[in-house]
Design a protein around this motif. Sequence first.
Motif, PDB file in Angstrom:
ATOM      1  N   LEU A  11       0.155  -0.299  -2.679  1.00  0.00           N
ATOM      2  CA  LEU A  11       1.423  -0.859  -2.240  1.00  0.00           C
ATOM      3  C   LEU A  11       2.612  -0.040  -2.729  1.00  0.00           C
ATOM      4  O   LEU A  11       3.582   0.160  -1.990  1.00  0.00           O
ATOM      5  CB  LEU A  11       1.540  -2.307  -2.731  1.00  0.00           C
ATOM      6  N   ASP A  12       2.560   0.458  -3.962  1.00  0.00           N
ATOM      7  CA  ASP A  12       3.682   1.245  -4.482  1.00  0.00           C
ATOM      8  C   ASP A  12       3.908   2.497  -3.642  1.00  0.00           C
ATOM      9  O   ASP A  12       5.053   2.858  -3.342  1.00  0.00           O
ATOM     10  CB  ASP A  12       3.428   1.628  -5.946  1.00  0.00           C
ATOM     11  N   LEU A  13       2.820   3.160  -3.274  1.00  0.00           N
ATOM     12  CA  LEU A  13       2.935   4.354  -2.440  1.00  0.00           C
ATOM     13  C   LEU A  13       3.476   3.997  -1.064  1.00  0.00           C
ATOM     14  O   LEU A  13       4.348   4.691  -0.529  1.00  0.00           O
ATOM     15  CB  LEU A  13       1.569   5.032  -2.317  1.00  0.00           C
ATOM     16  N   PHE A  14       2.985   2.918  -0.510  1.00  0.00           N
ATOM     17  CA  PHE A  14       3.457   2.477   0.800  1.00  0.00           C
ATOM     18  C   PHE A  14       4.957   2.205   0.771  1.00  0.00           C
ATOM     19  O   PHE A  14       5.713   2.644   1.653  1.00  0.00           O
ATOM     20  CB  PHE A  14       2.684   1.224   1.228  1.00  0.00           C
ATOM     21  N   PHE A  27      -4.729   4.527   7.242  1.00  0.00           N
ATOM     22  CA  PHE A  27      -5.529   3.946   6.171  1.00  0.00           C
ATOM     23  C   PHE A  27      -6.976   4.392   6.343  1.00  0.00           C
ATOM     24  O   PHE A  27      -7.515   4.398   7.450  1.00  0.00           O
ATOM     25  CB  PHE A  27      -5.441   2.424   6.205  1.00  0.00           C
ATOM     26  N   ASP A  28      -7.604   4.748   5.240  1.00  0.00           N
ATOM     27  CA  ASP A  28      -8.935   5.355   5.275  1.00  0.00           C
ATOM     28  C   ASP A  28     -10.004   4.299   5.007  1.00  0.00           C
ATOM     29  O   ASP A  28     -10.119   3.769   3.903  1.00  0.00           O
ATOM     30  CB  ASP A  28      -9.010   6.464   4.217  1.00  0.00           C
ATOM     31  N   MET A  45      -0.223  -4.455   2.121  1.00  0.00           N
ATOM     32  CA  MET A  45       0.811  -3.451   2.397  1.00  0.00           C
ATOM     33  C   MET A  45       1.592  -3.811   3.665  1.00  0.00           C
ATOM     34  O   MET A  45       2.824  -3.706   3.698  1.00  0.00           O
ATOM     35  CB  MET A  45       0.178  -2.068   2.537  1.00  0.00           C
ATOM     36  N   LEU A  46       0.882  -4.248   4.695  1.00  0.00           N
ATOM     37  CA  LEU A  46       1.541  -4.536   5.960  1.00  0.00           C
ATOM     38  C   LEU A  46       2.496  -5.714   5.866  1.00  0.00           C
ATOM     39  O   LEU A  46       3.425  -5.830   6.672  1.00  0.00           O
ATOM     40  CB  LEU A  46       0.497  -4.823   7.042  1.00  0.00           C
ATOM     41  N   GLN A  47       2.279  -6.565   4.888  1.00  0.00           N
ATOM     42  CA  GLN A  47       3.138  -7.734   4.723  1.00  0.00           C
ATOM     43  C   GLN A  47       4.421  -7.423   3.971  1.00  0.00           C
ATOM     44  O   GLN A  47       5.258  -8.305   3.802  1.00  0.00           O
ATOM     45  CB  GLN A  47       2.365  -8.840   4.000  1.00  0.00           C
ATOM     46  N   ASN A  48       4.595  -6.172   3.555  1.00  0.00           N
ATOM     47  CA  ASN A  48       5.748  -5.808   2.734  1.00  0.00           C
ATOM     48  C   ASN A  48       6.660  -4.813   3.444  1.00  0.00           C
ATOM     49  O   ASN A  48       6.220  -3.780   3.935  1.00  0.00           O
ATOM     50  CB  ASN A  48       5.275  -5.169   1.414  1.00  0.00           C
ATOM     51  N   GLU A  49       7.940  -5.174   3.523  1.00  0.00           N
ATOM     52  CA  GLU A  49       9.012  -4.256   3.892  1.00  0.00           C
ATOM     53  C   GLU A  49       8.780  -3.544   5.218  1.00  0.00           C
ATOM     54  O   GLU A  49       9.044  -2.359   5.360  1.00  0.00           O
ATOM     55  CB  GLU A  49       9.223  -3.214   2.779  1.00  0.00           C
ATOM     56  N   LEU A  80       0.371  -9.066  12.392  1.00  0.00           N
ATOM     57  CA  LEU A  80       0.949  -7.821  11.906  1.00  0.00           C
ATOM     58  C   LEU A  80       0.467  -6.625  12.717  1.00  0.00           C
ATOM     59  O   LEU A  80       1.092  -5.565  12.702  1.00  0.00           O
ATOM     60  CB  LEU A  80       0.568  -7.605  10.428  1.00  0.00           C
ATOM     61  N   LEU A  81      -0.638  -6.777  13.427  1.00  0.00           N
ATOM     62  CA  LEU A  81      -1.242  -5.678  14.159  1.00  0.00           C
ATOM     63  C   LEU A  81      -1.413  -6.045  15.624  1.00  0.00           C
ATOM     64  O   LEU A  81      -1.747  -7.190  15.952  1.00  0.00           O
ATOM     65  CB  LEU A  81      -2.611  -5.329  13.562  1.00  0.00           C
TER      66      LEU A  81
END
Length: 219
Positions: A11-14, A27-28, A45-49, A80-81
Amino acid sequence: MNVKVRGVYDLDLFRYLRKAGINHFAFDLRPASFNFVQMRKIIEMLQNEREGKETFSFMFASEKDFVIEQLMVHVRRNALLDEKNCYLEFTDSENLAECEKFGLPYIWHFKDSFNYRKIRNSKSLSGVSFSYEYLESLRESNQLYPFIKEFINIKREDQWIDLRLDWSDHLSESVTDFMPAQVFSYEINQKVEESYRRVDMNLVGSHLEHAKRILNLDA
């Protein structure tokens, strides 16, 4: 910025990449990959920002159908997708019929051992991904321009090109100017990590700024 970062795993990288102007993420989901990430982490990750203009691709190699079908379940259940922002990305396939059967748009990593002239007939094929290394080898053997001319004539207008670069590539204008890539992809690896799965954000940022300058990309 028309740059995609592949192998995003936390998440931090995202969040950092989002603030840096990156809107394309991969995403791998290949279990043997150093960048493998679980689906629950991806959803986090998708739920953030998110701003609604991002695209997400999900990388597979030779996984069994049920692995990809699990992703399809998440796509169908998660708002989200959807088919407008979600792509399958096949990194090691020569059978486009196998890629087609899942019903989602997909990105195919080019292989010259496959009869790539069939891509025009692949209905769900949205993007063809080339490695810079392969195109550079064509340039060195004086085959680059004939190949590009042929490929552009073969592909459909709605099929775009993704050029995979490494953080340390010294780019030749002969490749980047003549291959009309819509997306430039960089993958998280040891060259931008302080240690295993610990990214040096400042280093990533400086590389992205450099890419923006040399590729003449808008923010």
